[in-house]
Design an enzyme around this catalytic site. Structure first.
Site, PDB file in Angstrom:
ATOM      1  N   SER A 119       0.925  -1.283  -0.071  1.00 43.75           N
ATOM      2  CA  SER A 119       0.146  -0.031   0.024  1.00 43.75           C
ATOM      3  C   SER A 119       0.692   1.274   0.088  1.00 43.75           C
ATOM      4  O   SER A 119       0.385   2.176   0.104  1.00 43.75           O
ATOM      5  CB  SER A 119      -0.818   0.073   1.252  1.00 43.75           C
ATOM      6  N   HIS A 140      -2.285  -2.943  -6.374  1.00 47.07           N
ATOM      7  CA  HIS A 140      -2.538  -2.554  -4.908  1.00 47.07           C
ATOM      8  C   HIS A 140      -4.309  -2.802  -4.819  1.00 47.07           C
ATOM      9  O   HIS A 140      -5.092  -1.785  -5.480  1.00 47.07           O
ATOM     10  CB  HIS A 140      -2.216  -1.031  -4.756  1.00 47.07           C
ATOM     11  N   GLU A 152      -5.236  -0.254  -7.995  1.00 46.05           N
ATOM     12  CA  GLU A 152      -4.236   0.653  -8.255  1.00 46.05           C
ATOM     13  C   GLU A 152      -2.878  -0.006  -8.839  1.00 46.05           C
ATOM     14  O   GLU A 152      -2.437  -0.827  -8.024  1.00 46.05           O
ATOM     15  CB  GLU A 152      -4.003   1.493  -6.972  1.00 46.05           C
ATOM     16  N   ASN A 190      -3.506   6.304  -1.231  1.00 48.36           N
ATOM     17  CA  ASN A 190      -2.949   6.761   0.345  1.00 48.36           C
ATOM     18  C   ASN A 190      -2.615   7.837   0.314  1.00 48.36           C
ATOM     19  O   ASN A 190      -2.614   8.614   1.372  1.00 48.36           O
ATOM     20  CB  ASN A 190      -2.001   5.626   0.967  1.00 48.36           C
TER      21      ASN A 190
HETATM   22  N1  CAA Z   1     -15.612  -9.402   2.564  1.00 44.65           N
HETATM   23  C1  CAA Z   1     -16.324  -9.656   1.659  1.00 44.65           C
HETATM   24  N2  CAA Z   1     -17.348  -8.764   1.261  1.00 44.65           N
HETATM   25  C2  CAA Z   1     -17.803  -7.923   2.134  1.00 44.65           C
HETATM   26  C3  CAA Z   1     -16.965  -7.657   3.410  1.00 44.65           C
HETATM   27  C4  CAA Z   1     -15.693  -8.409   3.285  1.00 44.65           C
HETATM   28  N3  CAA Z   1     -14.837  -8.379   4.394  1.00 44.65           N
HETATM   29  N4  CAA Z   1     -17.495  -6.567   4.193  1.00 44.65           N
HETATM   30  C5  CAA Z   1     -18.656  -6.273   3.364  1.00 44.65           C
HETATM   31  N5  CAA Z   1     -18.961  -7.349   2.370  1.00 44.65           N
HETATM   32  C6  CAA Z   1     -19.820  -7.116   1.363  1.00 44.65           C
HETATM   33  C7  CAA Z   1     -21.023  -7.678   1.822  1.00 44.65           C
HETATM   34  O1  CAA Z   1     -21.062  -8.924   1.156  1.00 44.65           O
HETATM   35  C8  CAA Z   1     -22.020  -7.045   1.660  1.00 44.65           C
HETATM   36  O2  CAA Z   1     -23.094  -7.370   0.449  1.00 44.65           O
HETATM   37  P1  CAA Z   1     -24.438  -8.317   0.917  1.00 44.65           P
HETATM   38  O3  CAA Z   1     -24.728  -7.867   2.313  1.00 44.65           O
HETATM   39  O4  CAA Z   1     -25.454  -8.389  -0.114  1.00 44.65           O
HETATM   40  O5  CAA Z   1     -23.586  -9.739   1.121  1.00 44.65           O
HETATM   41  C9  CAA Z   1     -21.609  -5.680   1.054  1.00 44.65           C
HETATM   42  O6  CAA Z   1     -20.285  -5.848   1.246  1.00 44.65           O
HETATM   43  C10 CAA Z   1     -22.131  -4.590   1.862  1.00 44.65           C
HETATM   44  O7  CAA Z   1     -21.765  -4.988   3.212  1.00 44.65           O
HETATM   45  P2  CAA Z   1     -22.742  -4.251   4.638  1.00 44.65           P
HETATM   46  O8  CAA Z   1     -23.997  -3.969   4.147  1.00 44.65           O
HETATM   47  O9  CAA Z   1     -22.311  -5.256   5.522  1.00 44.65           O
HETATM   48  O10 CAA Z   1     -22.025  -2.909   4.645  1.00 44.65           O
HETATM   49  P3  CAA Z   1     -21.918  -1.581   3.978  1.00 44.65           P
HETATM   50  O11 CAA Z   1     -23.023  -1.387   3.111  1.00 44.65           O
HETATM   51  O12 CAA Z   1     -21.274  -0.414   4.801  1.00 44.65           O
HETATM   52  O13 CAA Z   1     -20.547  -1.814   3.227  1.00 44.65           O
HETATM   53  C11 CAA Z   1     -18.121  -1.718   2.796  1.00 44.65           C
HETATM   54  C12 CAA Z   1     -19.325  -2.237   3.740  1.00 44.65           C
HETATM   55  C13 CAA Z   1     -18.224  -2.150   1.394  1.00 44.65           C
HETATM   56  C14 CAA Z   1     -16.967  -2.064   3.380  1.00 44.65           C
HETATM   57  C15 CAA Z   1     -18.511  -0.048   2.810  1.00 44.65           C
HETATM   58  O14 CAA Z   1     -18.460   0.446   4.306  1.00 44.65           O
HETATM   59  C16 CAA Z   1     -17.332   0.620   2.288  1.00 44.65           C
HETATM   60  O15 CAA Z   1     -17.196   0.690   1.059  1.00 44.65           O
HETATM   61  N6  CAA Z   1     -16.207   1.100   3.111  1.00 44.65           N
HETATM   62  C17 CAA Z   1     -15.215   1.795   2.734  1.00 44.65           C
HETATM   63  C18 CAA Z   1     -14.133   0.852   2.344  1.00 44.65           C
HETATM   64  C19 CAA Z   1     -12.723   1.588   1.721  1.00 44.65           C
HETATM   65  O16 CAA Z   1     -12.520   2.545   1.983  1.00 44.65           O
HETATM   66  N7  CAA Z   1     -11.946   0.525   1.571  1.00 44.65           N
HETATM   67  C20 CAA Z   1     -10.353   1.170   1.317  1.00 44.65           C
HETATM   68  C21 CAA Z   1      -9.643   0.971   2.295  1.00 44.65           C
HETATM   69  S1  CAA Z   1      -8.165   1.749   1.896  1.00 44.65           S
HETATM   70  C22 CAA Z   1      -7.385   0.418   1.314  1.00 44.65           C
HETATM   71  O17 CAA Z   1      -7.864  -0.877   1.384  1.00 44.65           O
HETATM   72  C23 CAA Z   1      -5.979   0.684   0.874  1.00 44.65           C
HETATM   73  C24 CAA Z   1      -4.941   0.864   1.724  1.00 44.65           C
HETATM   74  O18 CAA Z   1      -3.839   0.909   1.415  1.00 44.65           O
HETATM   75  C25 CAA Z   1      -5.136   1.199   3.158  1.00 44.65           C
END
Ligand code: CAA
Length: 283
Positions: A119, A140, A152, A190
């Site tokens: 990352s 990424h 990415e 990031n």
């Molecule tokens: N694994 C697989 N599927 C997942 C999951 C996981 N850990 N978490 C959630 N899901 C899926 C679920 O299957 C769910 O679909 P269904 O209910 O239909 O099965 C769907 O995502 C939506 O989940 P929720 O209803 O529980 O919750 P939500 O609508 O709030 O979505 C989220 C969850 C997709 C995580 C959403 O909150 C989101 O997009 N958050 C932001 C995530 C983000 O910004 N990620 C990037 C982080 S930075 C990074 O990764 C890079 C780095 O270098 C640090």
């Protein structure tokens, strides 16, 4: 080039998600880690995610079984001897990643592309420990991997157009959208995300608002799916601090200084969701 056989090194949250998506795209995947229990944990997460897809009617039981049958579990890196593609997803530590790349360079066939899911670490530096820096690239993925659309794709200094094209095609085959970026600290994701999270932490530190209020502002006001502090807890506060330090050291600008409150939380062991406490408390 055609990519059919893949090894994913590191079966944690990112590695197991990547293995799931790769197997879902029809690739044969070796999921590797240093201990059998790590590999098993990753495999259990994959099966749980796929079962949920079946429950929700997004996949049939047969499709799930097929995907699972394409995944081989391994604790032996020499299993990488006939792969076309290796994806490293071990912890964010340059020595550890360099060690994996040195080994993969020795074991994998000469045509294999070696990608890192780092990352924030420099792809050019990781590539330099191999004899094939032209075939080393950053890929990424975002967390949670099965859900997030972006990959990415980071070109190191020596990465060739052929390598980039192969990874671009592979990303699309996995149902993701690749976005090309160059090798600079924090890349794009990031470099933009972490200062926002850091600034949200400054809001708490300086008493501008409570964590819930900061998150509500960003969720309701900017349509972010998660507020920045919930997201920080989700990513891990140690990871957030680490990436801020990479930005600060690598770009040398005080605007990237990590918030003292972030340092304090990490020192306290309040690392977010994974430790049960960060800006919020998790049962
Ligand atoms: N694994 C697989 N599927 C997942 C999951 C996981 N850990 N978490 C959630 N899901 C899926 C679920 O299957 C769910 O679909 P269904 O209910 O239909 O099965 C769907 O995502 C939506 O989940 P929720 O209803 O529980 O919750 P939500 O609508 O709030 O979505 C989220 C969850 C997709 C995580 C959403 O909150 C989101 O997009 N958050 C932001 C995530 C983000 O910004 N990620 C990037 C982080 S930075 C990074 O990764 C890079 C780095 O270098 C640090």
């Amino acid at each position: 080039m055609t990519i059919e056989r893949v090894i994913v090194v590191g079966a944690g949250q990112m590695g197991s998600g990547i293995a799931q998506v790769a197997a879902g795209a029809g690739l044969h995947v070796i999921l590797n880690d240093i201990k059998p229990e790590f590999v098993e944990k990753g495999f259990t997460a994959i099966k749980k995610n796929l079962s949920r897809d079946v429950e929700k009617g997004r996949k049939s039981k047969e499709q799930m079984d097929e995907i699972i049958s394409r995944i081989t579990l391994s604790t032996d890196l020499t299993n990488a001897r006939d792969v076309d593609f290796a994806l490293e997803a071990v912890i964010e530590n340059i020595e550890m990643k360099s060690d994996v790349f040195r080994k993969l360079d020795e074991i994998t066939p000469p045509h294999a592309i070696l990608a890192s899911n780092t990352s924030s670490l420099p792809i050019t530096e990781i590539a330099a420990v191999t004899k094939r820096p032209d075939k080393v690239i950053g890929m990424h993925f975002m967390n949670p991997v099965p859900v997030m659309q972006l990959i990415e794709v980071i070109r190191g200094l020596a990465t060739t157009a052929e390598t980039y094209k192969a990874v671009e095609d592979l990303s699309k085959r996995m149902g993701k959208t690749p976005v090309e970026v160059n090798d600079f600290p924090g890349f794009v994701s990031n470099r933009v995300l972490m200062p926002m999270i850091n600034e949200a932490i400054y809001c708490i530190y300086e008493g501008v608002a409570a964590p819930e209020a900061v998150d509500e502002v960003m969720k309701l006001g900017m349509n972010h799916p998660m507020g920045p502090l919930t997201l920080a807890d989700f990513i891990g506060l140690d990871t957030c601090l680490y990436i801020m330090e990479v930005l600060h050291d690598g770009l040398g600008d005080s605007k990237y200084r990590p918030c003292p409150l972030l340092r304090k939380y990490v020192k306290a062991g309040w690392l977010g969701r994974k430790s049960g406490r960060g800006f919020y408390i998790y049962e």
